[in-house]
Design a protein around this motif. Sequence first.
Motif, PDB file in Angstrom:
ATOM      1  N   LEU A   1       0.835  -1.202   0.000  1.00 25.40           N
ATOM      2  CA  LEU A   1       0.000   0.000   0.000  1.00 25.40           C
ATOM      3  C   LEU A   1       0.869   1.251   0.000  1.00 25.40           C
ATOM      4  O   LEU A   1       0.669   2.162  -0.803  1.00 25.40           O
ATOM      5  N   GLU A   2       1.853   1.279   0.866  1.00 22.52           N
ATOM      6  CA  GLU A   2       2.689   2.478   1.004  1.00 22.52           C
ATOM      7  C   GLU A   2       3.397   2.824  -0.297  1.00 22.52           C
ATOM      8  O   GLU A   2       3.505   3.991  -0.658  1.00 22.52           O
ATOM      9  N   GLU A   3       3.827   1.819  -1.047  1.00 21.85           N
ATOM     10  CA  GLU A   3       4.527   2.133  -2.296  1.00 21.85           C
ATOM     11  C   GLU A   3       3.589   2.708  -3.354  1.00 21.85           C
ATOM     12  O   GLU A   3       4.033   3.291  -4.325  1.00 21.85           O
ATOM     13  N   ARG A   4       2.303   2.570  -3.156  1.00 22.67           N
ATOM     14  CA  ARG A   4       1.335   3.206  -4.059  1.00 22.67           C
ATOM     15  C   ARG A   4       1.016   4.629  -3.634  1.00 22.67           C
ATOM     16  O   ARG A   4       0.426   5.388  -4.376  1.00 22.67           O
ATOM     17  N   LEU A   5       1.426   4.984  -2.428  1.00 24.73           N
ATOM     18  CA  LEU A   5       1.176   6.339  -1.917  1.00 24.73           C
ATOM     19  C   LEU A   5       2.387   7.244  -2.074  1.00 24.73           C
ATOM     20  O   LEU A   5       2.235   8.449  -2.241  1.00 24.73           O
ATOM     21  N   ARG A   6       3.592   6.669  -1.995  1.00 21.50           N
ATOM     22  CA  ARG A   6       4.813   7.473  -2.118  1.00 21.50           C
ATOM     23  C   ARG A   6       5.672   6.954  -3.253  1.00 21.50           C
ATOM     24  O   ARG A   6       5.702   5.765  -3.547  1.00 21.50           O
ATOM     25  N   ASP A   7       6.401   7.892  -3.863  1.00 17.80           N
ATOM     26  CA  ASP A   7       7.283   7.516  -4.964  1.00 17.80           C
ATOM     27  C   ASP A   7       8.624   7.007  -4.440  1.00 17.80           C
ATOM     28  O   ASP A   7       8.829   6.906  -3.219  1.00 17.80           O
ATOM     29  N   GLU A   8       9.538   6.704  -5.346  1.00 22.59           N
ATOM     30  CA  GLU A   8      10.834   6.149  -4.965  1.00 22.59           C
ATOM     31  C   GLU A   8      11.703   7.126  -4.171  1.00 22.59           C
ATOM     32  O   GLU A   8      12.686   6.733  -3.558  1.00 22.59           O
ATOM     33  N   TYR A   9      11.329   8.415  -4.160  1.00 26.90           N
ATOM     34  CA  TYR A   9      12.055   9.420  -3.387  1.00 26.90           C
ATOM     35  C   TYR A   9      11.396   9.698  -2.043  1.00 26.90           C
ATOM     36  O   TYR A   9      11.845  10.567  -1.299  1.00 26.90           O
ATOM     37  N   GLY A  10      10.312   8.998  -1.741  1.00 24.87           N
ATOM     38  CA  GLY A  10       9.627   9.181  -0.468  1.00 24.87           C
ATOM     39  C   GLY A  10       8.573  10.274  -0.463  1.00 24.87           C
ATOM     40  O   GLY A  10       7.958  10.536   0.559  1.00 24.87           O
ATOM     41  N   ARG A  11       8.349  10.910  -1.608  1.00 24.10           N
ATOM     42  CA  ARG A  11       7.343  11.970  -1.699  1.00 24.10           C
ATOM     43  C   ARG A  11       5.974  11.370  -1.980  1.00 24.10           C
ATOM     44  O   ARG A  11       5.867  10.310  -2.600  1.00 24.10           O
ATOM     45  N   ILE A  12       4.925  12.071  -1.546  1.00 23.11           N
ATOM     46  CA  ILE A  12       3.577  11.625  -1.868  1.00 23.11           C
ATOM     47  C   ILE A  12       3.404  11.713  -3.376  1.00 23.11           C
ATOM     48  O   ILE A  12       3.763  12.718  -3.996  1.00 23.11           O
ATOM     49  N   ARG A  13       2.886  10.658  -3.966  1.00 21.28           N
ATOM     50  CA  ARG A  13       2.708  10.632  -5.418  1.00 21.28           C
ATOM     51  C   ARG A  13       1.794  11.756  -5.872  1.00 21.28           C
ATOM     52  O   ARG A  13       0.889  12.158  -5.150  1.00 21.28           O
ATOM     53  N   ARG A  14       2.044  12.268  -7.069  1.00 25.75           N
ATOM     54  CA  ARG A  14       1.285  13.411  -7.604  1.00 25.75           C
ATOM     55  C   ARG A  14      -0.199  13.133  -7.713  1.00 25.75           C
ATOM     56  O   ARG A  14      -1.011  14.033  -7.555  1.00 25.75           O
ATOM     57  N   HIS A  15      -0.561  11.899  -7.982  1.00 26.27           N
ATOM     58  CA  HIS A  15      -1.973  11.570  -8.187  1.00 26.27           C
ATOM     59  C   HIS A  15      -2.704  11.198  -6.892  1.00 26.27           C
ATOM     60  O   HIS A  15      -3.835  10.761  -6.928  1.00 26.27           O
ATOM     61  N   ILE A  16      -2.040  11.388  -5.755  1.00 22.55           N
ATOM     62  CA  ILE A  16      -2.634  11.075  -4.451  1.00 22.55           C
ATOM     63  C   ILE A  16      -2.722  12.358  -3.622  1.00 22.55           C
ATOM     64  O   ILE A  16      -1.765  13.118  -3.542  1.00 22.55           O
ATOM     65  N   SER A  17      -3.875  12.563  -3.003  1.00 23.32           N
ATOM     66  CA  SER A  17      -4.036  13.653  -2.029  1.00 23.32           C
ATOM     67  C   SER A  17      -4.331  13.024  -0.680  1.00 23.32           C
ATOM     68  O   SER A  17      -4.996  11.988  -0.598  1.00 23.32           O
TER      69      SER A  17
END
Length: 96
Positions: A49-65
């Motif tokens: 789940l977490e890897e779908r929320l954050r990118d490989e740099y640890g930032r929240i993915r652009r398509h997630i709020s």
Amino acid sequence: MVVFVLPSVLRRWVSGHTEVKVFAVSADRDSPPTLGSALDTLRRTHPLLEERLRDEYGRIRRHISMIVCGENTRGVGGLDCALPPGAEVYVLPALA
């Protein structure tokens, strides 16, 4: 305790649950836990789940709020957003 409230598209990564509860630990006892620390715990308990929320740099993915206390976390500190006790974090996919 922090509760992540999930949309249906992300529930398959947590056996269909609508919520996931994790403990968020603060950096020191004088400061509140942050969204980043809650996501770090989520990574250990629900890595898919977490890897779908954050990118490989640890930032929240652009398509997630993520919404905490009625505020989009992007406007109140992002990963450094302080979480009150018993916080609910609403995870929302971007709308097209």
